[in-house]
Write a protein that holds these residues in place. Structure first.
Motif, PDB file in Angstrom:
ATOM      1  N   LYS A   1      32.495  44.515  42.962  1.00  8.90           N
ATOM      2  CA  LYS A   1      32.198  45.783  42.303  1.00  8.90           C
ATOM      3  C   LYS A   1      32.910  46.936  42.997  1.00  8.90           C
ATOM      4  N   GLU A   2      32.901  46.927  44.330  1.00  3.70           N
ATOM      5  CA  GLU A   2      33.536  48.004  45.097  1.00  3.70           C
ATOM      6  C   GLU A   2      35.027  48.073  44.828  1.00  3.70           C
ATOM      7  N   TYR A   3      35.660  46.889  44.698  1.00  7.26           N
ATOM      8  CA  TYR A   3      37.107  46.855  44.508  1.00  7.26           C
ATOM      9  C   TYR A   3      37.509  46.640  43.052  1.00  7.26           C
ATOM     10  N   SER A   4      36.523  46.741  42.141  1.00 11.07           N
ATOM     11  CA  SER A   4      36.791  46.600  40.700  1.00 11.07           C
ATOM     12  C   SER A   4      37.532  45.301  40.398  1.00 11.07           C
ATOM     13  N   GLN A   5      37.065  44.216  41.018  1.00 14.42           N
ATOM     14  CA  GLN A   5      37.738  42.935  40.850  1.00 14.42           C
ATOM     15  C   GLN A   5      36.786  41.866  40.338  1.00 14.42           C
ATOM     16  N   SER A   6      35.782  42.266  39.555  1.00 11.54           N
ATOM     17  CA  SER A   6      34.763  41.314  39.117  1.00 11.54           C
ATOM     18  C   SER A   6      35.384  40.119  38.397  1.00 11.54           C
ATOM     19  N   GLY A   7      35.061  38.929  38.906  1.00  7.37           N
ATOM     20  CA  GLY A   7      35.512  37.709  38.262  1.00  7.37           C
ATOM     21  C   GLY A   7      36.953  37.342  38.564  1.00  7.37           C
ATOM     22  N   ALA A   8      37.679  38.150  39.340  1.00  8.67           N
ATOM     23  CA  ALA A   8      39.095  37.888  39.603  1.00  8.67           C
ATOM     24  C   ALA A   8      39.221  36.958  40.806  1.00  8.67           C
ATOM     25  N   SER A   9      39.363  35.674  40.543  1.00  8.00           N
ATOM     26  CA  SER A   9      39.413  34.699  41.635  1.00  8.00           C
ATOM     27  C   SER A   9      40.633  34.911  42.520  1.00  8.00           C
ATOM     28  N   GLU A  10      41.713  35.444  41.969  1.00  8.89           N
ATOM     29  CA  GLU A  10      42.915  35.685  42.765  1.00  8.89           C
ATOM     30  C   GLU A  10      42.664  36.702  43.869  1.00  8.89           C
ATOM     31  N   PHE A  11      41.730  37.604  43.634  1.00 10.70           N
ATOM     32  CA  PHE A  11      41.418  38.627  44.636  1.00 10.70           C
ATOM     33  C   PHE A  11      41.007  37.990  45.947  1.00 10.70           C
ATOM     34  N   TRP A  12      40.207  36.927  45.868  1.00 11.56           N
ATOM     35  CA  TRP A  12      39.663  36.311  47.075  1.00 11.56           C
ATOM     36  C   TRP A  12      40.704  35.520  47.855  1.00 11.56           C
ATOM     37  N   LYS A  13      41.855  35.243  47.221  1.00 12.36           N
ATOM     38  CA  LYS A  13      42.925  34.522  47.913  1.00 12.36           C
ATOM     39  C   LYS A  13      43.889  35.461  48.626  1.00 12.36           C
ATOM     40  N   GLN A  14      43.793  36.748  48.327  1.00 15.89           N
ATOM     41  CA  GLN A  14      44.675  37.714  48.970  1.00 15.89           C
ATOM     42  C   GLN A  14      44.348  37.805  50.460  1.00 15.89           C
ATOM     43  N   LYS A  15      45.353  38.199  51.258  1.00 16.03           N
ATOM     44  CA  LYS A  15      45.200  38.245  52.703  1.00 16.03           C
ATOM     45  C   LYS A  15      44.805  39.646  53.180  1.00 16.03           C
ATOM     46  N   THR A  16      43.955  39.672  54.188  1.00 11.63           N
ATOM     47  CA  THR A  16      43.614  40.927  54.847  1.00 11.63           C
ATOM     48  C   THR A  16      44.670  41.214  55.909  1.00 11.63           C
ATOM     49  N   GLN A  17      44.561  42.343  56.586  1.00 11.96           N
ATOM     50  CA  GLN A  17      45.527  42.700  57.624  1.00 11.96           C
ATOM     51  C   GLN A  17      45.508  41.707  58.780  1.00 11.96           C
ATOM     52  N   SER A  18      44.364  41.072  59.001  1.00 11.96           N
ATOM     53  CA  SER A  18      44.255  40.110  60.102  1.00 11.96           C
ATOM     54  C   SER A  18      44.818  38.733  59.745  1.00 11.96           C
ATOM     55  N   GLY A  19      45.188  38.546  58.465  1.00  8.17           N
ATOM     56  CA  GLY A  19      45.798  37.287  58.060  1.00  8.17           C
ATOM     57  C   GLY A  19      44.872  36.313  57.365  1.00  8.17           C
ATOM     58  N   GLU A  20      43.560  36.561  57.411  1.00  5.85           N
ATOM     59  CA  GLU A  20      42.626  35.689  56.710  1.00  5.85           C
ATOM     60  C   GLU A  20      42.504  36.133  55.258  1.00  5.85           C
ATOM     61  N   THR A  21      42.042  35.239  54.398  1.00  2.00           N
ATOM     62  CA  THR A  21      41.839  35.624  53.000  1.00  2.00           C
ATOM     63  C   THR A  21      40.585  36.483  52.895  1.00  2.00           C
ATOM     64  N   PHE A  22      40.463  37.198  51.765  1.00  2.00           N
ATOM     65  CA  PHE A  22      39.266  38.003  51.559  1.00  2.00           C
ATOM     66  C   PHE A  22      38.031  37.105  51.490  1.00  2.00           C
TER      67      PHE A  22
END
Length: 319
Positions: free
Chosen positions: A38-59
């Motif tokens: 909800k915060e990132y307006s990505q509801s239901g977007a499974s690709e969002f969770w595969k993106q990498k954070t600055q530390s290199g881990e996925t969301f």
């Protein structure tokens, strides 16, 4: 101290043998997932969770390991502290409210949510009970604190600025930036419009900002917070170059009030977390990492209408 997990246990982790059930952990994983989407307006977007954070881990890894797991260990620790210190009785009224809240939450969970979490009504009730005890324990641990935050410390201001960029190691470039800044200041002092000059010379993507203490470099902050509304300060040297600051409003009342509460909450949270860390120093913590890695996020669009913490606050309003 973390120790190796012993297979075959239906729990996310243990603290000196005291378990935190996996179904309850999955309820909260689901709830924090919804909140982040909800915060990132990505509801239901499974690709969002595969993106990498600055530390290199996925969301997804960040959500599960750096957010949910840490929060649940604090939750369990606060409940263990409650049982050990007994700061107050958990009243029959509180017990009934937890039971009613857990039942209300569970009844409105969707089929996919129940399937993903594997939770029962008893799990939902126990989770409500744990959160209430944790909240009461937090209050007991921080009751002695001076929780006042001064208006000056929390003050939020709005500014306009002109940035003349120059790399830290580029001495020639910084001297040029300094010269341009001083010339612009003379023009401003002579009556030229700040906004017009900013439109021409500002090398930042934005001209206007709202800032609180601790959000900018020390030199920038010192100058900005020394000015009254409408005043323009001397050119300030920062890592980015030279900056001319004009204060638009030296006291944003509503934002200051909000920041005051934010600072207070952060201090209180830091205090009880430190108590938890101290308690855990001589305790063994074992995490069921393999099962947690396999815990799935809830991708179905069939989601319950009310969230866990929304239901919790219905039965346990903030004081």
């Amino acid at each position: 101290m973390a120790v190796e997990w012993k297979p075959g246990r239906e729990a996310l982790f243990t603290v000196s043998g005291n378990e935190f059930p996996m179904p309850e952990a999955k309820i909260l994983l689901m709830e924090y997932q919804y909140g982040m989407e909800k915060e990132y307006s990505q509801s239901g977007a499974s690709e969002f969770w595969k993106q990498k954070t600055q530390s290199g881990e996925t969301f997804e890894e960040y959500l599960k390991n750096q957010y949910v797991l840490d929060e649940l260990i604090f939750l369990k620790t606060l409940n263990l502290l409650w049982e050990e210190k007994k700061p107050a009785e958990f009243s029959p009224e509180a017990e009934k409210a937890a039971a009613d809240a857990g039942k209300a939450y569970y009844l409105q969970m969707t089929g996919p949510e129940k399937e993903m979490s594997g939770a029962s009504e008893e799990d939902a009730v126990n989770l409500m009970r744990q959160y209430r005890k944790a909240e009461l324990m937090q209050e007991a641990l921080t009751a002695h604190m001076n929780q006042e935050v001064s208006q000056e410390e929390a003050r939020v201001i709005s500014i306009s600025h002109i940035l003349l960029r120059a790399d830290p190691g580029d001495q020639a470039g910084r001297e040029i930036a300094r010269g341009v800044a001083e010339r612009l200041l003379e023009q401003i002092r002579g009556g030229e419009d700040f906004d017009s000059l900013a439109a021409q010379y500002n090398q930042d993507s934005r001209t206007r900002y709202v800032i609180a203490r601790g959000e900018t470099e020390e030199a920038f902050e010192k100058m900005a917070f020394s000015l009254e509304s409408g005043e323009v300060g001397e050119a300030v040297e920062t890592e980015n170059g030279f900056e001319i600051i004009k204060v638009l409003n030296s006291y944003e009342e509503a934002l200051t009030a909000s920041n005051r509460e934010k600072i207070r909450e952060a201090r209180v949270r830091s205090a009880w977390q430190e108590e938890c860390r101290e308690y855990l120093k001589d305790k063994s913590v074992a995490v069921n990492t393999s099962s947690w890695e396999n815990a799935q996020l809830q991708e179905s669009q069939e989601r319950s209408e009310k969230r866990f913490f929304e239901v919790y606050r219905t039965y346990f309003p903030e004081s």
